[in-house]
Structure formats: structure tokens, C-alpha cells
Design a protein around this motif. Structure first.
Motif, PDB file in Angstrom:
ATOM      1  N   ALA A   1       0.850  -1.114  -0.044  1.00  0.00           N
ATOM      2  CA  ALA A   1      -0.016   0.097  -0.004  1.00  0.00           C
ATOM      3  C   ALA A   1       0.821   1.332   0.114  1.00  0.00           C
ATOM      4  N   GLY A   2       2.107   1.160   0.672  1.00  0.00           N
ATOM      5  CA  GLY A   2       3.031   2.199   0.689  1.00  0.00           C
ATOM      6  C   GLY A   2       3.188   2.801  -0.630  1.00  0.00           C
ATOM      7  N   ASP A   3       3.322   2.041  -1.595  1.00  0.00           N
ATOM      8  CA  ASP A   3       3.656   2.495  -3.016  1.00  0.00           C
ATOM      9  C   ASP A   3       2.563   3.290  -3.608  1.00  0.00           C
ATOM     10  N   THR A   4       1.383   3.405  -3.170  1.00  0.00           N
ATOM     11  CA  THR A   4       0.201   3.903  -3.835  1.00  0.00           C
ATOM     12  C   THR A   4      -0.040   5.299  -2.950  1.00  0.00           C
ATOM     13  N   GLU A   5       0.659   5.867  -2.203  1.00  0.00           N
ATOM     14  CA  GLU A   5       0.183   6.965  -1.154  1.00  0.00           C
ATOM     15  C   GLU A   5      -0.161   8.112  -2.039  1.00  0.00           C
ATOM     16  N   THR A   6       0.543   8.349  -2.852  1.00  0.00           N
ATOM     17  CA  THR A   6       0.249   9.577  -3.798  1.00  0.00           C
ATOM     18  C   THR A   6      -0.254   9.415  -4.979  1.00  0.00           C
ATOM     19  N   ALA A   7      -0.693   8.338  -5.387  1.00  0.00           N
ATOM     20  CA  ALA A   7      -1.273   7.970  -6.554  1.00  0.00           C
ATOM     21  C   ALA A   7      -2.697   8.645  -6.998  1.00  0.00           C
ATOM     22  N   SER A   8      -2.609   9.011  -8.259  1.00  0.00           N
ATOM     23  CA  SER A   8      -3.975   9.732  -8.701  1.00  0.00           C
ATOM     24  C   SER A   8      -3.931   9.167 -10.264  1.00  0.00           C
ATOM     25  N   SER A   9      -5.060   9.686 -10.890  1.00  0.00           N
ATOM     26  CA  SER A   9      -4.993   9.472 -12.290  1.00  0.00           C
ATOM     27  C   SER A   9      -3.879  10.289 -13.150  1.00  0.00           C
ATOM     28  N   GLU A  10      -3.504  11.438 -12.412  1.00  0.00           N
ATOM     29  CA  GLU A  10      -2.557  12.068 -13.220  1.00  0.00           C
ATOM     30  C   GLU A  10      -1.108  12.033 -13.058  1.00  0.00           C
ATOM     31  N   ASN A  11      -0.887  11.124 -11.770  1.00  0.00           N
ATOM     32  CA  ASN A  11       0.240  10.722 -11.389  1.00  0.00           C
ATOM     33  C   ASN A  11      -0.114   9.257 -10.700  1.00  0.00           C
ATOM     34  N   PRO A  12      -0.136   8.326 -11.746  1.00  0.00           N
ATOM     35  CA  PRO A  12      -0.327   7.022 -11.056  1.00  0.00           C
ATOM     36  C   PRO A  12       0.817   6.491 -10.411  1.00  0.00           C
ATOM     37  N   ALA A  13       0.888   5.567  -9.702  1.00  0.00           N
ATOM     38  CA  ALA A  13       1.860   4.660  -9.108  1.00  0.00           C
ATOM     39  C   ALA A  13       2.200   3.678 -10.199  1.00  0.00           C
ATOM     40  N   ILE A  14       3.432   3.596 -10.334  1.00  0.00           N
ATOM     41  CA  ILE A  14       3.928   2.551 -11.525  1.00  0.00           C
ATOM     42  C   ILE A  14       4.707   1.606 -11.159  1.00  0.00           C
ATOM     43  N   LEU A  15       4.206   0.169 -10.978  1.00  0.00           N
ATOM     44  CA  LEU A  15       4.853  -1.010 -10.375  1.00  0.00           C
ATOM     45  C   LEU A  15       5.328  -2.233 -11.583  1.00  0.00           C
ATOM     46  N   GLN A  16       6.252  -2.690 -11.141  1.00  0.00           N
ATOM     47  CA  GLN A  16       6.704  -3.989 -12.077  1.00  0.00           C
ATOM     48  C   GLN A  16       6.157  -5.309 -11.563  1.00  0.00           C
ATOM     49  N   VAL A  17       5.347  -5.839 -12.627  1.00  0.00           N
ATOM     50  CA  VAL A  17       4.607  -7.394 -12.004  1.00  0.00           C
ATOM     51  C   VAL A  17       5.725  -8.338 -12.332  1.00  0.00           C
ATOM     52  N   ILE A  18       6.041  -9.050 -11.255  1.00  0.00           N
ATOM     53  CA  ILE A  18       7.300 -10.076 -11.567  1.00  0.00           C
ATOM     54  C   ILE A  18       6.685 -11.617 -11.200  1.00  0.00           C
ATOM     55  N   GLU A  19       5.542 -12.005 -11.112  1.00  0.00           N
ATOM     56  CA  GLU A  19       5.180 -13.222 -11.008  1.00  0.00           C
ATOM     57  C   GLU A  19       3.443 -13.250 -11.058  1.00  0.00           C
ATOM     58  N   GLU A  20       2.998 -14.473 -11.391  1.00  0.00           N
ATOM     59  CA  GLU A  20       1.693 -14.772 -11.528  1.00  0.00           C
ATOM     60  C   GLU A  20       1.481 -16.053 -10.726  1.00  0.00           C
ATOM     61  N   VAL A  21       0.235 -15.881  -9.852  1.00  0.00           N
ATOM     62  CA  VAL A  21       0.273 -17.068  -9.029  1.00  0.00           C
ATOM     63  C   VAL A  21      -1.281 -17.409  -9.189  1.00  0.00           C
ATOM     64  N   ARG A  22      -1.634 -18.674  -9.371  1.00  0.00           N
ATOM     65  CA  ARG A  22      -2.919 -19.390  -9.391  1.00  0.00           C
ATOM     66  C   ARG A  22      -3.322 -19.820  -8.128  1.00  0.00           C
TER      67      ARG A  22
END
Length: 407
Positions: A61-82
Motif C-alpha cells: 500500500a505504501g507504493d500508492t500513497e500519492t497515486a492519482s489518475s494524473e500521477n499513477p503509481a507505476i509497479l513492475q509485475v514480477i510473477e503470477e500465482v494461481r
């Protein structure tokens, strides 16, 4: 031997003589309707791990503290888990792991966001608003906690409880064994429904109706067939029934006629007669005996009388044998919807159906009330208790009743 005793004395006397039958373990497929013979506690949490309730992405959640539509939080997807698999990687700042519904929460993640709430291009994920830690996570033990009491001894196993037991890894449950109830009908006039009806004969309804009652209660009926009105034959069949069952029920042959020879047969095998006749109508000619700690209950041959005495006297015994703490039928009051024009010199039980209208409980008679009429038992779920010495009943008056098993 007591004769003509009150119903309540008959019930209490016999209930004091029975105990639950042995315990056994049954599979979950056989468990519904049975009574637990031991407490059950869970050895695991349910669910056993933190998991995702939806298809989405696990992140911090800390990665999204300042996220907005104008300034989105950008993250790298590193894995997929079923679901059914465990993450190989850990969520760190700036990363996310794609998770499917039911998949374990990856280490390091503290929130899950829905697929439809993000934008993804390749392995790059954009989150447009701040997330709160702990959102969209099903925690381990959220349903039940390790060591928690799931069900106490004496609990009836219902479908949801069976499902919960399966969910905590219980494959077989400890229950009280099914009581074996032997049922035999007496009478030269009685024949099996599979036979062709002949002059002077009647089909045997009691054997099948009482067997169905036993099955409905959770007992195991042992069908002993029809016995002619011959003392030696009745002695032989009752003796065999005692060897095969925990409780014996007979119908017919318990009144005062020349061919009512069940009492004599019971004496011949050495059974102790506990009482003969109960002060009630229908079903007064009932006999109760005991042999080697097993009860033998002889009911009237009249179908409705046999049904009613089964509900009031025999069913509580079977319930006690199956592990129920109290098998006595509950009592209610209701407003009578019909007139009943006969006076009742003897305590009488009338077949009726309870109906709830505008939160008021009403009792409607289900048909003819004579001893031999079986049709009026079909919709019957209560028995109106009419005290001895009572005059005719009128619609609109309050009556007392006992609730019986056919709802």
C-alpha cells in the motif's frame, strides 16, 4: 404390572430405561442428521493462510500513497500465482504479483487491488488511487481459529456443519450408532402389499409406516414381517427380533380379545411387563416390557392409534437411544379453526396441522379422527391434547398440542 397409567408416567418410566447406543465413526457422506458423540475442535485455521478473495494484484500500500489518475503509481509485475500454488517471489517496493481468486497472499504484500481497477501494459502496472493496507485480503483463521470448538457433543450434523468439517480436514466423525428397531405386525388378517388382496384380509400398513418413522428419526428399521395370531409364532419372532435389534416394536394383539396374545407371549419369553394400557385415546392398548435390558413395545393394530402412540411414546425412546438429550415432543398452544363435536370422557389426541396466519398460530383438523383412519395422519404435524371430561370443542378456542415429526 401397572395398568391404565397416564401418558407422562409411561414416557418418563420408559425414558429412564434407555441410554444412547454405542459410538462409531462415519464418513462425511453418511454424517448428515447424525448426532456427534464427542466434541470436535479444529487442528488448523480456516482458511489456513492469508489469501486473495478476487482476481487482482498483490502489492504494498505504501507504493500508492500519492497515486492519482494524473500521477499513477507505476509497479513492475514480477510473477503470477494461481489458486493451489504458492508464490516463489516476494513483493518489494515498486513490485506487484498477479494473484487469482484463492491464491495465497505473497510475502511482503499488504493489499490486493482488483484487475479492473488498474491499467497494465506488458509487465508495467499503473495504480490510479491510494490503497489502504489490509484491503481485499482474507486472513488465516478468519472463518475458524486453530483449537476452536466447532461442534459440541450432541450436535446434529447439518449440511453446513458437514461442509465446515470437511473444510478443516475431518474425513470421519464420531457419532452415536444408529439404533436398530425391529418391527413386526401380528394378525391372521394382515398380508403384505405385494400379495393379492383376498376376502377378509387387509394390507399391512403398520410395518411400513412405522419403519418409515424409524428411518425418518435416523434409526435403522429391521422389518420382521407379519406373524399369525399364534402364541408360539409370536414368541419365536419376538425372540429373534430381540437378537437382531436394540428395541422391538409389535403392532396388534395387545387388547383384550381372544386373539390378543402378545402379553401372553411376552410372559412366555420371560419379559418383565412394565405396564399395560395408557389412559389416552387413541392408542390405549399399548404394552411395554423389558427383556435383558431391551424394551419391547406392543402398539395397537389400528393404524392411526399405532402412529400416535409411536410419536408420543416410542419416538422419544429412539431419540434418546440416538443420543438426543430429550426426545419428548415440544408443546404449543394454538387457536382451533374447526369444531369438534364429540365430548371426551377419556384424554384424547386429535390429528391437526398447525398454520401461522398474521403471526397467530392456528390448529386445523386434518380429517376423520377414528382409530383406524390413516389418511388424516398425512398432513398432521401436531396432536391436540384434549383433557378427559372435556365437552365438544368450538372454532376459535385456544387448545394445547404436542408437535410431532411430520412437518
Amino acid at each position: 404390572m401397572k395398568t391404565g397409567i397416564p401418558l407422562e408416567e409411561a414416557q418418563t418410566t420408559l425414558l429412564e430405561l434407555v441410554r444412547p447406543v454405542k459410538e462409531c465413526h462415519v464418513s462425511l457422506a453418511e454424517a448428515v442428521g447424525r448426532l456427534l458423540s464427542q466434541d470436535i475442535r479444529t487442528a488448523i485455521n480456516l482458511p489456513p493462510f492469508d489469501k486473495s478473495p478476487l482476481d487482482g494484484y498483490a502489492l504494498q500500500a505504501g507504493d500508492t500513497e500519492t497515486a492519482s489518475s494524473e500521477n499513477p503509481a507505476i509497479l513492475q509485475v514480477i510473477e503470477e500465482v494461481r489458486a493451489g500454488f504458492v508464490p516463489e517471489k516476494q513483493v518489494t517496493p515498486g513490485t506487484a504479483i498477479k494473484v487469482m481468486t484463492g491464491a495465497p497472499l505473497p510475502a511482503g504484500a499488504d493489499v490486493i487491488i482488483k484487475f479492473e481497477d488498474v491499467a497494465r501494459t506488458g509487465n508495467q502496472l499503473k495504480v490510479m488511487y491510494p490503497l489502504q493496507a489490509g484491503s481485499n485480503i482474507i486472513r488465516a483463521g478468519e472463518d475458524v481459529r486453530q483449537g476452536e470448538l466447532i461442534a459440541a457433543k450432541g450436535t446434529v450434523l447439518t449440511p453446513p456443519l458437514v461442509g465446515l468439517l470437511a473444510g478443516i480436514g475431518v474425513a470421519a466423525v464420531p457419532v452415536f450408532s444408529k439404533a436398530k428397531v425391529a418391527i413386526l405386525s401380528t394378525g391372521d388378517e394382515v398380508i403384505d402389499p405385494s400379495e393379492k388382496l383376498r376376502p377378509g384380509k387387509i394390507y399391512n400398513s403398520n410395518l411400513h409406516s412405522l419403519g418409515a418413522c424409524c428411518s425418518q428419526l435416523g434409526a435403522a428399521p429391521v422389518m420382521m414381517g407379519v406373524v399369525p395370531d399364534e402364541q408360539a409364532a409370536i414368541v419365536e419372532h419376538i425372540s429373534r427380533a430381540l437378537a437382531l435389534s436394540d428395541l422391538v416394536i409389535t403392532t396388534g394383539g395387545v387388547s383384550v380379545g381372544d386373539y390378543d396374545i402378545v402379553p401372553a407371549a411376552l410372559k412366555q419369553i420371560g419379559a418383565e411387563i412394565i405396564f399395560w394400557k395408557v389412559d389416552m385415546k387413541p392408542g390405549s392398548p399399548i404394552i411395554a416390557a423389558q427383556y435383558n435390558n431391551k424394551l419391547i413395545i406392543g402398539l395397537s393394530g389400528n393404524p392411526a392409534a399405532a402412529f400416535i402412540t409411536f410419536d408420543l411414546i416410542v419416538a422419544p425412546l429412539i431419540k434418546r437411544m440416538l443420543g438426543f438429550e430429550s426426545g419428548l415432543p415440544p408443546k404449543i398452544s394454538a387457536i382451533l379453526k374447526d369444531n369438534f363435536n364429540k365430548s371426551s370422557q377419556q384424554r384424547r389426541f386429535l390429528r391437526a396441522k398447525v398454520e401461522i396466519i398474521n403471526n397467530i398460530r392456528y390448529a386445523k383438523l386434518t380429517g376423520e379422527q377414528s382409530n383406524g383412519v390413516l389418511k388424516s395422519m398425512i398432513d398432521c404435524n401436531i396432536l391436540i391434547d384434549v383433557p378427559a371430561g372435556n365437552g365438544p370443542l368450538v372454532a376459535g378456542q385456544e387448545v394445547s398440542a404436542v408437535v410431532i415429526g411430520r412437518q
